[in-house]
Structures are given as structure tokens and as C-alpha cells.
Design a protein around this motif. Structure first.
Motif, mmCIF file in Angstrom:
data_model
loop_
_atom_site.group_PDB
_atom_site.id
_atom_site.type_symbol
_atom_site.label_atom_id
_atom_site.label_comp_id
_atom_site.label_asym_id
_atom_site.label_seq_id
_atom_site.Cartn_x
_atom_site.Cartn_y
_atom_site.Cartn_z
ATOM 1 N N SER A 274 0.809 -1.217 0.000
ATOM 2 C CA SER A 274 0.000 0.000 0.000
ATOM 3 C C SER A 274 0.849 1.277 0.000
ATOM 4 O O SER A 274 0.495 2.266 -0.655
ATOM 5 N N GLU A 275 1.977 1.254 0.709
ATOM 6 C CA GLU A 275 2.797 2.461 0.826
ATOM 7 C C GLU A 275 3.741 2.656 -0.354
ATOM 8 O O GLU A 275 4.003 3.786 -0.763
ATOM 9 N N TYR A 276 4.269 1.540 -0.900
ATOM 10 C CA TYR A 276 5.317 1.645 -1.922
ATOM 11 C C TYR A 276 4.973 0.950 -3.232
ATOM 12 O O TYR A 276 5.828 0.868 -4.125
ATOM 13 N N ASN A 277 3.738 0.424 -3.352
ATOM 14 C CA ASN A 277 3.362 -0.337 -4.558
ATOM 15 C C ASN A 277 4.369 -1.445 -4.849
ATOM 16 O O ASN A 277 4.683 -1.750 -6.002
ATOM 17 N N SER A 278 4.870 -2.056 -3.795
ATOM 18 C CA SER A 278 5.936 -3.054 -3.921
ATOM 19 C C SER A 278 5.379 -4.396 -4.402
ATOM 20 O O SER A 278 4.396 -4.902 -3.851
ATOM 21 N N TYR A 279 6.038 -4.970 -5.410
ATOM 22 C CA TYR A 279 5.584 -6.244 -5.970
ATOM 23 C C TYR A 279 5.609 -7.334 -4.900
ATOM 24 O O TYR A 279 6.654 -7.613 -4.307
ATOM 25 N N LYS A 280 4.448 -7.912 -4.619
ATOM 26 C CA LYS A 280 4.269 -8.942 -3.600
ATOM 27 C C LYS A 280 4.740 -8.491 -2.212
ATOM 28 O O LYS A 280 5.006 -9.305 -1.335
ATOM 29 N N GLY A 281 4.886 -7.184 -2.055
ATOM 30 C CA GLY A 281 5.310 -6.672 -0.761
ATOM 31 C C GLY A 281 6.766 -6.915 -0.445
ATOM 32 O O GLY A 281 7.161 -6.938 0.726
ATOM 33 N N ASN A 282 7.614 -7.098 -1.491
ATOM 34 C CA ASN A 282 9.039 -7.306 -1.223
ATOM 35 C C ASN A 282 9.641 -6.048 -0.602
ATOM 36 O O ASN A 282 9.179 -4.932 -0.835
ATOM 37 N N ALA A 283 10.698 -6.236 0.187
ATOM 38 C CA ALA A 283 11.316 -5.108 0.877
ATOM 39 C C ALA A 283 12.563 -4.581 0.179
ATOM 40 O O ALA A 283 12.910 -3.412 0.322
ATOM 41 N N TYR A 284 13.273 -5.456 -0.580
ATOM 42 C CA TYR A 284 14.599 -5.094 -1.086
ATOM 43 C C TYR A 284 14.757 -5.206 -2.602
ATOM 44 O O TYR A 284 15.860 -5.074 -3.109
ATOM 45 N N GLY A 285 13.663 -5.485 -3.326
ATOM 46 C CA GLY A 285 13.794 -5.567 -4.764
ATOM 47 C C GLY A 285 14.051 -6.969 -5.264
ATOM 48 O O GLY A 285 13.609 -7.955 -4.682
ATOM 49 N N MET A 286 14.799 -7.069 -6.362
ATOM 50 C CA MET A 286 15.079 -8.343 -6.995
ATOM 51 C C MET A 286 16.459 -8.838 -6.587
ATOM 52 O O MET A 286 17.427 -8.082 -6.583
ATOM 53 N N ALA A 287 16.543 -10.116 -6.234
ATOM 54 C CA ALA A 287 17.796 -10.681 -5.742
ATOM 55 C C ALA A 287 18.886 -10.658 -6.812
ATOM 56 O O ALA A 287 18.609 -10.769 -8.002
ATOM 57 N N ASN A 288 20.143 -10.550 -6.358
ATOM 58 C CA ASN A 288 21.287 -10.591 -7.271
ATOM 59 C C ASN A 288 21.820 -12.021 -7.381
ATOM 60 O O ASN A 288 22.898 -12.341 -6.884
ATOM 61 N N THR A 289 21.042 -12.880 -8.022
ATOM 62 C CA THR A 289 21.534 -14.218 -8.354
ATOM 63 C C THR A 289 22.295 -14.140 -9.673
ATOM 64 O O THR A 289 22.276 -13.111 -10.349
ATOM 65 N N LEU A 290 22.950 -15.250 -10.074
ATOM 66 C CA LEU A 290 23.732 -15.242 -11.314
ATOM 67 C C LEU A 290 22.879 -14.852 -12.514
ATOM 68 O O LEU A 290 23.294 -14.056 -13.360
ATOM 69 N N MET A 291 21.654 -15.387 -12.580
ATOM 70 C CA MET A 291 20.788 -15.126 -13.732
ATOM 71 C C MET A 291 19.993 -13.835 -13.587
ATOM 72 O O MET A 291 19.132 -13.546 -14.418
ATOM 73 N N GLN A 292 20.284 -13.063 -12.562
ATOM 74 C CA GLN A 292 19.645 -11.759 -12.380
ATOM 75 C C GLN A 292 20.699 -10.705 -12.074
ATOM 76 O O GLN A 292 20.510 -9.828 -11.237
ATOM 77 N N THR A 293 21.842 -10.809 -12.755
ATOM 78 C CA THR A 293 22.949 -9.902 -12.542
ATOM 79 C C THR A 293 23.175 -9.055 -13.798
ATOM 80 O O THR A 293 23.045 -9.555 -14.916
ATOM 81 N N ALA A 294 23.505 -7.782 -13.592
ATOM 82 C CA ALA A 294 23.926 -6.875 -14.670
ATOM 83 C C ALA A 294 22.900 -6.853 -15.810
ATOM 84 O O ALA A 294 21.741 -6.514 -15.597
ATOM 85 N N PHE A 295 23.327 -7.223 -17.027
ATOM 86 C CA PHE A 295 22.479 -7.111 -18.215
ATOM 87 C C PHE A 295 21.264 -8.028 -18.168
ATOM 88 O O PHE A 295 20.352 -7.906 -18.993
ATOM 89 N N LEU A 296 21.210 -8.950 -17.200
ATOM 90 C CA LEU A 296 20.076 -9.869 -17.079
ATOM 91 C C LEU A 296 18.965 -9.304 -16.190
ATOM 92 O O LEU A 296 17.938 -9.952 -15.996
ATOM 93 N N ARG A 297 19.146 -8.117 -15.665
ATOM 94 C CA ARG A 297 18.114 -7.470 -14.856
ATOM 95 C C ARG A 297 17.215 -6.610 -15.747
ATOM 96 O O ARG A 297 17.593 -6.286 -16.884
ATOM 97 N N PRO A 298 16.028 -6.224 -15.278
ATOM 98 C CA PRO A 298 15.187 -5.309 -16.050
ATOM 99 C C PRO A 298 15.958 -4.040 -16.424
ATOM 100 O O PRO A 298 16.763 -3.535 -15.647
ATOM 101 N N LYS A 299 15.684 -3.539 -17.618
ATOM 102 C CA LYS A 299 16.508 -2.486 -18.210
ATOM 103 C C LYS A 299 16.210 -1.083 -17.669
ATOM 104 O O LYS A 299 15.081 -0.768 -17.302
ATOM 105 N N LEU A 300 17.251 -0.252 -17.674
ATOM 106 C CA LEU A 300 17.095 1.150 -17.304
ATOM 107 C C LEU A 300 16.235 1.912 -18.314
ATOM 108 O O LEU A 300 15.502 2.825 -17.951
#
Length: 486
Positions: free
Chosen positions: A420-446
């Protein structure tokens, strides 16, 4: 050419971007849905007690200093920064580990727990420092456009460290489970299990043991106040209580936003709000990522938070305290593998009034309790109370004191509030994890792939979760806008 730029949200990344864009000569306006700036880094002031509602750890002081230096300023121009000594305590079921404010102290503590462990620790932290230098100076300053951004002479010779994990590297060097937990803890700031986090991210251990833990007097919100002051001095206009309802696109180009029912024409739109939510402000055809895409991502945890005012000073505590008296692996599984409310949660407690008397009335203590939980869980008042009872009883047992009768008030914040306060996806607190397949160019684009003049910043894009990466994210997106739109 000077552009009119509208920024959605006022968290660290949005404020950072606003400063760089205003410095470049653009007309910049920020629109924040809540009544105060800061996004998740807000403040609760009640009955003389001051709480940071969101981030409470100040790591990587060089990143903050670099940010203000870019504008001819220093952090000391805005707030007093103190190094904590000790940095923090870790409570296990039968022992307490105290992390000092320099390596010699930390090595002594490791030796106390496991004879001979200081030598591999120094080697591990030395390697972590190499990773930190590469990460900060080479990797995180790239906009996440191409996989070739990761290819440098430094990363090529260390490519194996992207495929090994923090957990495997730590467990190869240390046998004592308490030391293992101590060394695996910092990567939790990246939002993933140590067994899923590339060993290259050991640079977080250097941020911890090498650079130390700091505290801005008055709390983390002092940084937000400093950034707001800087932004406004550069000409940024900040509008609070301004809910952005739509991003308007014509002929494949963003032309503005609708705020509280009013259309605001803009040459460029930049969202520092939750990435998933930001795309829901677009018509379906202009969204880059489907619901299925978001559902398959590994998200950082949500949190159950309690803000507690105590009518006395507490014993056996430091500014930062970790309670690892239950099984680390079981709690991690309850977050990432089989999401559910944890049976025996680990938890963290921050008492800023231990080192900063301005955070609580005289003779009192300000307490911030945090339980990491999976995003998207059921959130009810009954569950919140159940888990407060669990952790406050354990807190009393482990610190050998009675505190419940000294509670003046208690407020909570959890999944429903993050939504409700931050429109956070599923209420996550810290965003998307930095796993190998979610690092650098594999993250959502700027930069949007479907809409010209539409950009994103923050912890769901590059470089990733955390306050220092958010400052960098703002700089990266500002550079991209200046390159593409001028």
C-alpha cells in the motif's frame, strides 16, 4: 538541449538521478505519492523516539562520499558520520560473537571461536577487497545493456567466481558453523541465499569487515534530507502527496504523466517507483515484462518490522544485533524454497539510541526489530502479534533481561504496508535478488525497449538492491538520459 523530466517516486535512486539530471541543465520535477520524500527510507517520530522505517545499515561510505563529491560537496556538509565500535553483535544459542571495527579485532574474535581461522579470514577478505575494487570501479558503473560490460581483464581472469557461490567458498575455508553464518550474512543484503549468490559478491564481506559499519547522527533519514537539500539547490521541484496514475504514450513516445487527475507534459519520464508497478501505469502494449516474467523472478525478502519505544536503557546490546540462535538454512528455505511463515525465524534488532542519544528520550531506548520473510505471504494483525511474541521472548532470554513490561508503544509494518505504501511487488522489501541469472544485463533495463523517452531506476534494475547501489542506479540512468535524449 534542456528537457522537461518527470520523475516518479523520491527514494534514493530517484533523488540521485534528479540531482545529476538537474546538474546537466534539465528541468526536473519529482512526484511522490506519500506525504514525505524518501520512498522506503522514511522516518517515524513518536513521543520523542526516532525510527528509520526502512534502511538502517550504513555500509560502503565511499559510495555516499563519491555521490556528494560529484556536486562539489561532502557528506560532512550535511550530516555527522560516526563509525560504530563494535560494528555489531551476533547472538547464537550458546554464545555471542562481537564484530569489531577493524580487522585485527575481528581476527582475534575468529581465533577465539576457531583456532587458526584468522589466516584464511585475512586471505578471504583480501580477495573480497579485490572484488570490491573491480565491482565498484568496473562492473556496477555499467548500464546493464550488454553482456560485454562484464568482460574486463579483471573479470575474465576471475570468471570462475561468477559460477562458484559464496556458500561454497566460505565453507571450503571455515568449518565452525557460527563463523560460516557470520561470513554468509552480508550477502543477504543482496536478497538471495548464499548458496545462490556468486562468490564474486564476497565484496560485501569487504564492505563489512574492511570498510566498517557507520551511523549518520539522527538516523538514515539524514541522508534523504541531505539529498533533498542538494536536489532543491540544483533546481529540482519536489511534489509530495502526488500519486502518479498513468504514463501516457503517443506514437511510441512517452509524453507525460497523470498526477492526481492532472496531466503533466514531459519530454522524458523516469520511474524510481517499483518497476512492476511502473509498467502497470502503461497501456498493456507498452509493457516490456509480462506477469509471468515477474512471477518467475527471484525476489528479495519482505520483512515484518516492529518499531518499539522502551522506557529504560537495555542491557547486553549494541547498535546492531543479529539473532542467529535458530537454524539459518531452515529460515532461508522458508523464504526462498517453500515460501511460508518461518517456524523459528532469525531476526535483527537495531538500537540506534545506544550510540546516538538524539534517537530516544533520556533514559529510554529506540528499538527496530526485523524478521525477513518471503514476499507475498498472508499478513494479519494476529500473525504480526504471534511473531512479535516469539522474538521478544527469545530476545529476553538471550540478553538475560525482562523488557516487555517496559514497552511504551509498538508499531508494525509488513507485506500489506509494503504494497500500500510503496506499490511493492508482492510486498518485497529489497527488490530483486542478485543471483547469477539476475545480474547486470540480465536485470530489467534502465531504458524501456518499447517506449522512447521512458526510463527506470532503483533496486529492481541495475546494479541491484541496497542503498549504495540505488545511488549508483540514479547516476547510471541520468547518464543514459543525457546520452540518448540531448
Amino acid at each position: 538541449m534542456r528537457k522537461t523530466i518527470s520523475i516518479i517516486g523520491s527514494g534514493f535512486s530517484a533523488l540521485s538521478a534528479s540531482c545529476y539530471l538537474a546538474q546537466a541543465g534539465h528541468k526536473v520535477s519529482i512526484f511522490e505519492k506519500n506525504s514525505t520524500v524518501g520512498g522506503r527510507a522514511r522516518q517515524l517520530v513518536k513521543d520523542g523516539f526516532t525510527f528509520d522505517i526502512g534502511p538502517s545499515w550504513y555500509w560502503m561510505p565511499d559510495i555516499f562520499e563519491n555521490f556528494f563529491n560529484d556536486f562539489g560537496k561532502r557528506t560532512s556538509d550535511y550530516y555527522q558520520l560516526d563509525k560504530l565500535s563494535p560494528a555489531y553483535k551476533i547472538f547464537f544459542s550458546d554464545e555471542v560473537i562481537t564484530i569489531g571495527d577493524h580487522m585485527d579485532q575481528i581476527c582475534e574474535e575468529f581465533e577465539r571461536i576457531e583456532t587458526g581461522s584468522s589466516k584464511p579470514l585475512r586471505k578471504f577478505i583480501s580477495q573480497a577487497q579485490e572484488h570490491y575494487d573491480i565491482a565498484i570501479n568496473k562492473v556496477v558503473l555499467k548500464p546493464g545493456i550488454s553482456p560485454f560490460e562484464l568482460v574486463t581483464k579483471e573479470t575474465v581472469t576471475r570468471v570462475d567466481r561468477f559460477f562458484k557461490t559464496i556458500s561454497s567458498e566460505v565453507r571450503k575455508k571455515f568449518k565452525n558453523p557460527k563463523l560460516i553464518s557470520t561470513l554468509e550474512f552480508p550477502v543477504l543484503f543482496l536478497g538471495a541465499k548464499p548458496s545462490q549468490t556468486p562468490s564474486f559478491y564476497s565484496f560485501m564481506n569487504f564492505a563489512d569487515f574492511g570498510l566498517g559499519t557507520w551511523h549518520p547522527k539522527g538516523g538514515m533519514y539524514e541522508i534523504i534530507k541531505a539529498m533533498r537539500s542538494l536536489a532543491e539547490s540544483l533546481g529540482v521541484k519536489i511534489h509530495t502527496n502526488s500519486n502518479v496514475e498513468k504514463i501516457t504514450v503517443e506514437n511510441g513516445k512517452s509524453i507525460g504523466i497523470t498526477v492526481n487527475g492532472e496531466f503533466i507534459k514531459s519530454d522524458v519520464v523516469l520511474s524510481g517507483a517499483d518497476y512492476h508497478h511502473s509498467e502497470t501505469l502503461l497501456d498493456t502494449d507498452y509493457r516490456q515484462y509480462s506477469e509471468a516474467y515477474w512471477d518467475k523472478r527471484t525476489f528479495a525478502p519482505s520483512s515484518l518490522l516492529f518499531y518499539v519505544g522502551f522506557d529504560k536503557k537495555l542491557n547486553q546490546i549494541e547498535h546492531h544485533n543479529l539473532f542467529f540462535d535458530t537454524n539459518f538454512e531452515n529460515h532461508a528455505e522458508d523464504i526462498y524454497d517453500d515460501p511460508k511463515w518461518p517456524e523459528n525465524p532469525l531476526f535483527y534488532v537495531n538500537f540506534p539510541s545506544v550510540t546516538d542519544s538524539s534517537m530516544a528520550p533520556e533514559g529510554c531506548e529506540t528499538g527496530f526489530f526485523l524478521i525477513p520473510i518471503a514476499p507475498g505471504l498472508e499478513d494479519t494483525p494476529e500473525l504480526r502479534q504471534q511473531y512479535f511474541d516469539i522474538i521478544i521472548n527469545r530476545f529476553e532470554n538471550l540478553t538475560h533481561q525482562s523488557v516487555q513490561k517496559h514497552i511504551l508503544f509498538k508499531e508494525s509494518f509488513c507485506v500489506n504496508d509494503f504494497v500500500s505504501e510503496y506499490n511493492s511487488y508482492k510486498g518485497n522489501a529489497y527488490g530483486m535478488a542478485n543471483t547469477l541469472m539476475q545480474t547486470a544485463f540480465l536485470r530489467p533495463k534502465l531504458k524501456s525497449k518499447k517506449v522512447d523517452g521512458l526510463y527506470f531506476t532503483g533496486q529492481l534494475t541495475v546494479p541491484g538492491p541496497g542503498v549504495p547501489p540505488s545511488l549508483i542506479s540514479g547516476k547510471l540512468v541520468a547518464d543514459l538520459i543525457n546520452k540518448n535524449e540531448v
